[in-house]
Structure formats: structure tokens, C-alpha cells
Design an enzyme around this catalytic site. Structure first.
Site, PDB file in Angstrom:
ATOM      1  N   HIS A   1     -10.952  -7.381  -4.496  1.00  6.94           N
ATOM      2  CA  HIS A   1     -10.557  -7.311  -3.085  1.00  6.94           C
ATOM      3  C   HIS A   1     -11.499  -8.143  -2.208  1.00  6.94           C
ATOM      4  O   HIS A   1     -11.851  -7.755  -1.090  1.00  6.94           O
ATOM      5  CB  HIS A   1     -10.562  -5.844  -2.640  1.00  6.94           C
ATOM      6  CG  HIS A   1      -9.554  -5.490  -1.586  1.00  6.94           C
ATOM      7  ND1 HIS A   1      -8.522  -4.614  -1.803  1.00  6.94           N
ATOM      8  CD2 HIS A   1      -9.418  -5.866  -0.292  1.00  6.94           C
ATOM      9  CE1 HIS A   1      -7.817  -4.469  -0.690  1.00  6.94           C
ATOM     10  NE2 HIS A   1      -8.337  -5.223   0.236  1.00  6.94           N
TER      11      HIS A   1
ATOM     12  N   TYR B   1       0.884  -1.165   0.000  1.00  2.00           N
ATOM     13  CA  TYR B   1       0.000   0.000   0.000  1.00  2.00           C
ATOM     14  C   TYR B   1       0.918   1.209   0.000  1.00  2.00           C
ATOM     15  O   TYR B   1       1.902   1.228   0.772  1.00  2.00           O
ATOM     16  CB  TYR B   1      -0.870   0.032   1.269  1.00  2.00           C
ATOM     17  CG  TYR B   1      -2.068  -0.881   1.242  1.00  2.00           C
ATOM     18  CD1 TYR B   1      -3.009  -0.797   0.216  1.00  2.00           C
ATOM     19  CD2 TYR B   1      -2.294  -1.808   2.253  1.00  2.00           C
ATOM     20  CE1 TYR B   1      -4.133  -1.625   0.202  1.00  2.00           C
ATOM     21  CE2 TYR B   1      -3.409  -2.636   2.242  1.00  2.00           C
ATOM     22  CZ  TYR B   1      -4.323  -2.535   1.206  1.00  2.00           C
ATOM     23  OH  TYR B   1      -5.429  -3.348   1.191  1.00  2.00           O
TER      24      TYR B   1
ATOM     25  N   ASP C   1      -6.896  -0.712  -5.541  1.00  2.00           N
ATOM     26  CA  ASP C   1      -8.353  -0.552  -5.399  1.00  2.00           C
ATOM     27  C   ASP C   1      -8.755  -0.024  -4.015  1.00  2.00           C
ATOM     28  O   ASP C   1      -9.901  -0.160  -3.605  1.00  2.00           O
ATOM     29  CB  ASP C   1      -9.073  -1.883  -5.703  1.00  2.00           C
ATOM     30  CG  ASP C   1      -8.622  -3.026  -4.795  1.00  2.00           C
ATOM     31  OD1 ASP C   1      -7.874  -2.768  -3.819  1.00  2.00           O
ATOM     32  OD2 ASP C   1      -9.010  -4.180  -5.064  1.00  2.00           O
TER      33      ASP C   1
HETATM   34  C1  LIG Z   1      -9.442 -10.553   5.916  1.00  2.00           C
HETATM   35  C2  LIG Z   1      -8.932 -10.062   4.614  1.00  2.00           C
HETATM   36  C3  LIG Z   1      -7.911  -9.125   4.583  1.00  2.00           C
HETATM   37  C4  LIG Z   1      -7.412  -8.675   3.375  1.00  2.00           C
HETATM   38  N1  LIG Z   1      -6.352  -7.814   3.376  1.00  2.00           N
HETATM   39  C5  LIG Z   1      -5.838  -7.404   2.198  1.00  2.00           C
HETATM   40  C6  LIG Z   1      -4.704  -6.556   2.165  1.00  2.00           C
HETATM   41  O1  LIG Z   1      -4.157  -6.194   3.199  1.00  2.00           O
HETATM   42  N2  LIG Z   1      -4.241  -6.173   0.957  1.00  2.00           N
HETATM   43  C7  LIG Z   1      -4.829  -6.566  -0.217  1.00  2.00           C
HETATM   44  O2  LIG Z   1      -4.384  -6.194  -1.299  1.00  2.00           O
HETATM   45  N3  LIG Z   1      -5.912  -7.372  -0.209  1.00  2.00           N
HETATM   46  C8  LIG Z   1      -6.424  -7.797   0.954  1.00  2.00           C
HETATM   47  N4  LIG Z   1      -7.490  -8.634   0.964  1.00  2.00           N
HETATM   48  C9  LIG Z   1      -8.078  -9.056  -0.308  1.00  2.00           C
HETATM   49  C10 LIG Z   1      -7.423 -10.345  -0.806  1.00  2.00           C
HETATM   50  O3  LIG Z   1      -6.100 -10.133  -1.193  1.00  2.00           O
HETATM   51  C11 LIG Z   1      -8.133 -10.933  -2.019  1.00  2.00           C
HETATM   52  O4  LIG Z   1      -8.185  -9.978  -3.055  1.00  2.00           O
HETATM   53  C12 LIG Z   1      -9.524 -11.487  -1.796  1.00  2.00           C
HETATM   54  O5  LIG Z   1      -9.854 -11.651  -0.454  1.00  2.00           O
HETATM   55  C13 LIG Z   1      -9.606 -12.834  -2.499  1.00  2.00           C
HETATM   56  O6  LIG Z   1     -10.826 -13.377  -2.358  1.00  2.00           O
HETATM   57  P1  LIG Z   1     -11.144 -14.671  -1.462  1.00  2.00           P
HETATM   58  O7  LIG Z   1     -11.022 -14.243  -0.054  1.00  2.00           O
HETATM   59  O8  LIG Z   1     -12.532 -14.962  -1.900  1.00  2.00           O
HETATM   60  O9  LIG Z   1     -10.173 -15.746  -1.836  1.00  2.00           O
HETATM   61  C14 LIG Z   1      -7.991  -9.133   2.163  1.00  2.00           C
HETATM   62  C15 LIG Z   1      -9.004 -10.069   2.202  1.00  2.00           C
HETATM   63  C16 LIG Z   1      -9.483 -10.548   3.400  1.00  2.00           C
HETATM   64  C17 LIG Z   1     -10.572 -11.576   3.399  1.00  2.00           C
END
Ligand SMILES: Cc1cc2nc3c(=O)[nH]c(=O)nc-3n(C[C@H](O)[C@H](O)[C@H](O)COP(=O)(O)O)c2cc1C
Length: 365
Positions: free
Chosen positions: A256, A132, A160
Site C-alpha cells: 500500500h 473496500y 491490507d
Molecule cells: C495518495 C495515495 C492514495 C492511495 N489510495 C489507495 C486506495 O484508495 N486504495 C488502495 O487500494 N490503495 C491506495 N493507495 C496505494 C496504492 O494503490 C499503491 O499500492 C501504492 O501507492 C503504490 O506505490 P507507489 O505509490 O510507490 O507507486 C494509495 C496510495 C497513495 C500514494
């Protein structure tokens, strides 16, 4: 009835029963009405796989070269904040589990283990660093230098989240990082997500993340590092084209996990047109809603080079730390292997686009 956990769903049910309310809320919530969150799974279910027969599927091999590194499987772990809320070993456990399966681990800026701790714990795992961009550019640069020094192989820039999505569950729960935990990459006030009225994480992001982010910042990033740059959070053909034009190495099709813009398309819906536009120039990866080996197959058939997953990893981690994550990955890999065999595919090159169709073609019959 046996208590044995055999599917990703079993691990999810266990985690839902076990995790504290605020942690579960943070791990599972989507933005607003959570329409995109639900579509991430439903869109996969609207696709059908048409198998081919009699093609000798002996000695199956799924290895692939990604950004210069050979990996055993086209499946990796998405960046995901704060793994220690699921298990005390946090991201170190998840990274080690990824290595056991020859999968890529993407380490999040907002992790509870530091860049260096994960590098020490999982030296043989291929690790990418999710970035980030903070308002404080010097601090952002320091994070990049630390990732470079620790042997991370790529930067995954999340684009995003200029502001955070509205997650009502976190607001209701006044979500904050439990007081015994810290964000591992930072010290002092940047390492805590304090309790406040509403989501403490949203307050953290609002005060520290760069809201003015533009494509010039991606160029700046390219100018200060030799690591390959993956732009995560792309859902439009236009943005994918800009990323390719300015020399990014890959685009990561992602909404995301439905946590940012509600009613944005499911990643699997956005994928085909993006692959058509830039797939011949740069890599295209995808996450969101992958829960089965058949989902992996569908995404690869529609042109993704790799897929990643987040929530299932948290369920495995909650159940049994590193071992739980290994087991969840094993389930997905085993289902994928089974899908490959039953569709007549021995290698990734055998997967053909027209083996995956939208269910609507059958309603016309
Ligand atoms: C609890 C949680 C925290 C996340 N934190 C980040 C993050 O810090 N940075 C980021 O780019 N995406 C983050 N994401 C998004 C994930 O990288 C990803 O795009 C998405 O959750 C994938 O979908 P799925 O959970 O259905 O596999 C997060 C997702 C979850 C569920």
C-alpha cells in the site's frame, strides 16, 4: 538551465513545490517512521540487471493478455484516492491518459470522480474497480453492480486496510478532503471526509469500513459477481496460497505504498517467494516504489505479470492533468523500452529471472 521536465523525479519536484501542505502530506506519507515507504525504492536499488548481448532487439513488443484483455504494456495505474486534489479533472484525466498508452486504470472506491463519470470519460481504457468492503454490505454490493454495469473488467479487493495505517503527517495536518470536493461514488455523509482532530480519513475508515474482514468475505464476493477478483495487499506466501485455493484470479503484491504496516517488506522483496508458490496457478501483480523503467524490468524478471504505480501519476496530474499523466507514463514506458533493448529483450518472454541479481553477490568478490 531548462525548465523542461524529463524524468519522474522532475515531476515529483514540481508537485512538492506546488501542492498545498495537507494534500502533499496525504499523497506522500507512509505509516509511522516511513521505513517501508523508503524501502520500496531502496530494495529496487539493491538489485542489479545483467544484460545479454547480440540478441537482435528490433521490433520490440510488450503486449500481454491480462485477465482476458490484451494490453499494450505491462504497466498500469494503481488505485489511488482523491485525484481531484491534484487536478480538477481528477480520475477522469488519469483514466484517459492510461487509455492513450494502452495501460490499465484501477479506479479507487475513495475517488473524487464516480465510477460512471470515469467510464464515460474513458470508454476505451481497460478499467478495474478497487473495492473496500464497507460494514454496509448492501452498499458494497451496489458499488459492485455499478462497476459491472459501467464495464469495469475486474474487482481489485484491497485487504491490507481493515484499519488505516498510522500516518503522523495526516494527524498533524488534521487531513480532510477540501470542502469543495466530494467522494464521487457516494452521497451525503459517506461522500465527505470531514475536518476533525487528527486524520479525518482515519475517522472515516474507522466508522465505515469492515474491520471484521476474513477470507469468507472474499468467497462472498466471488459468489455475487462474475468479475475476476484480484486480491491486493498480499505479502505472504500463505495468503497468496489461500487466494489461489479459493479461486481468486490474481494476487497483487503490495504494501500500500508503505502507508499501512510500517516495517513490512518492500513489495519487490516479497515477490519471488509468492511467484514461486502461486505464479504457475494465478497472475501475480506488483506495485510500490516503481519509479523507473529498470524497476519495471526487475519486477517482471522476478515474476510479476504486470506492475502498477500511484505516486508518479499524482505528480503528472498535478503538473498538467491528463497531459501530465500521459507524459509521466511516457517516461516510464520509454525507460522500460530502453532497458529492454539494452538487455537484449525483444518481448516479455525474453526476460529471464537470472538477469536480475541481488547486489550482495558482488560484495563477495
Ligand atoms: C495518495 C495515495 C492514495 C492511495 N489510495 C489507495 C486506495 O484508495 N486504495 C488502495 O487500494 N490503495 C491506495 N493507495 C496505494 C496504492 O494503490 C499503491 O499500492 C501504492 O501507492 C503504490 O506505490 P507507489 O505509490 O510507490 O507507486 C494509495 C496510495 C497513495 C500514494
Amino acid at each position: 538551465m531548462s525548465n523542461k521536465l524529463v524524468s519522474v523525479k522532475d515531476y515529483e519536484i514540481y508537485a512538492v513545490k506546488t501542492l498545498p501542505k495537507t494534500v502533499l502530506g496525504y499523497y506522500t506519507s507512509g505509516a509511522c517512521e516511513e521505513y517501508t515507504l523508503s524501502q520500496n525504492k531502496q530494495a529496487f536499488n539493491r538489485l542489479r540487471i545483467i544484460p545479454r548481448m547480440l540478441r537482435n532487439v528490433c521490433n520490440r513488443d510488450y503486449s500481454v493478455t491480462v485477465l482476458g484483455n490484451r494490453v499494450r504494456i505491462p504497466i498500469g495505474i494503481s488505485p489511488c484516492a482523491m485525484h481531484k486534489m491534484a487536478h480538477e479533472d481528477g480520475e477522469c484525466a488519469s483514466a484517459k491518459a492510461a487509455g492513450k498508452h494502452g495501460a490499465i486504470f484501477i479506479h479507487a472506491t475513495l475517488s473524487t470522480c464516480s465510477i460512471e463519470e470515469v467510464a464515460r470519460a474513458a470508454p476505451d481504457t481497460i478499467k478495474w474497480f478497487q473495492l473496500y468492503i464497507y460494514k454496509d454490505k448492501e452498499m458494497t454490493k451496489t458499488l459492485i453492480r455499478r462497476a459491472e454495469r459501467a464495464g469495469y473488467k475486474a474487482l481489485v479487493l484491497t485487504v491490507d486496510a481493515p484499519v488505516f495505517g498510522i500516518r503522523y503527517i495526516d494527524i498533524k495536518n488534521n487531513f480532510s478532503l477540501p470542502s469543495h470536493l466530494r467522494l464521487g461514488n457516494f452521497t451525503e455523509e459517506k461522500s465527505v471526509i470531514s475536518k476533525s482532530d487528527g486524520s479525518g480519513l482515519t475517522n472515516y475508515v474507522t466508522s465505515l469500513f469492515e474491520e471484521k474482514l476474513v477470507w469468507e468475505d472474499v468467497k462472498w464476493l466471488k459468489s455475487i459477481t462474475n468479475l475476476p477478483i484480484v486480491v491486493k495487499g498480499i505479502l505472504s506466501v500463505a495468503d497468496a496460497k489461500i487466494a489461489a485455493d479459493i479461486g481468486c484470479h490474481a494476487v497483487f503484491v503490495s504494501n500500500h505504498g508503505g502507508r499501512q504496516l510500517d516495517t513490512a517488506p518492500a513489495s519487490i522483496e516479497a515477490l519471488p517467494s509468492i511467484v514461486k508458490e502461486v505464479g504457475h496457478r494465478i497472475d501475480v501483480y506488483l506495485d510500490c516504489g516503481i519509479r523507473h523503467g529498470t524497476d519495471v524490468f526487475k519486477a517482471l524478471a522476478l515474476g510479476a505479470k504486470m506492475v502498477f504505480l500511484a505516486q508518479p501519476i499524482l505528480w503528472g496530474l498535478t503538473y498538467d492533468g491528463q497531459k501530465g499523466v500521459e507524459d509521466v507514463l511516457e517516461i516510464i514506458i520509454n525507460e522500460f523500452d530502453n532497458t529492454m533493448a539494452l538487455t537484449g529483450c525483444r518481448t516479455l518472454a525474453d526476460i529471464e529471472k537470472d538477469m536480475v541479481v541481488h547486489e550482495s553477490i558482488y560484495s563477495k568478490l
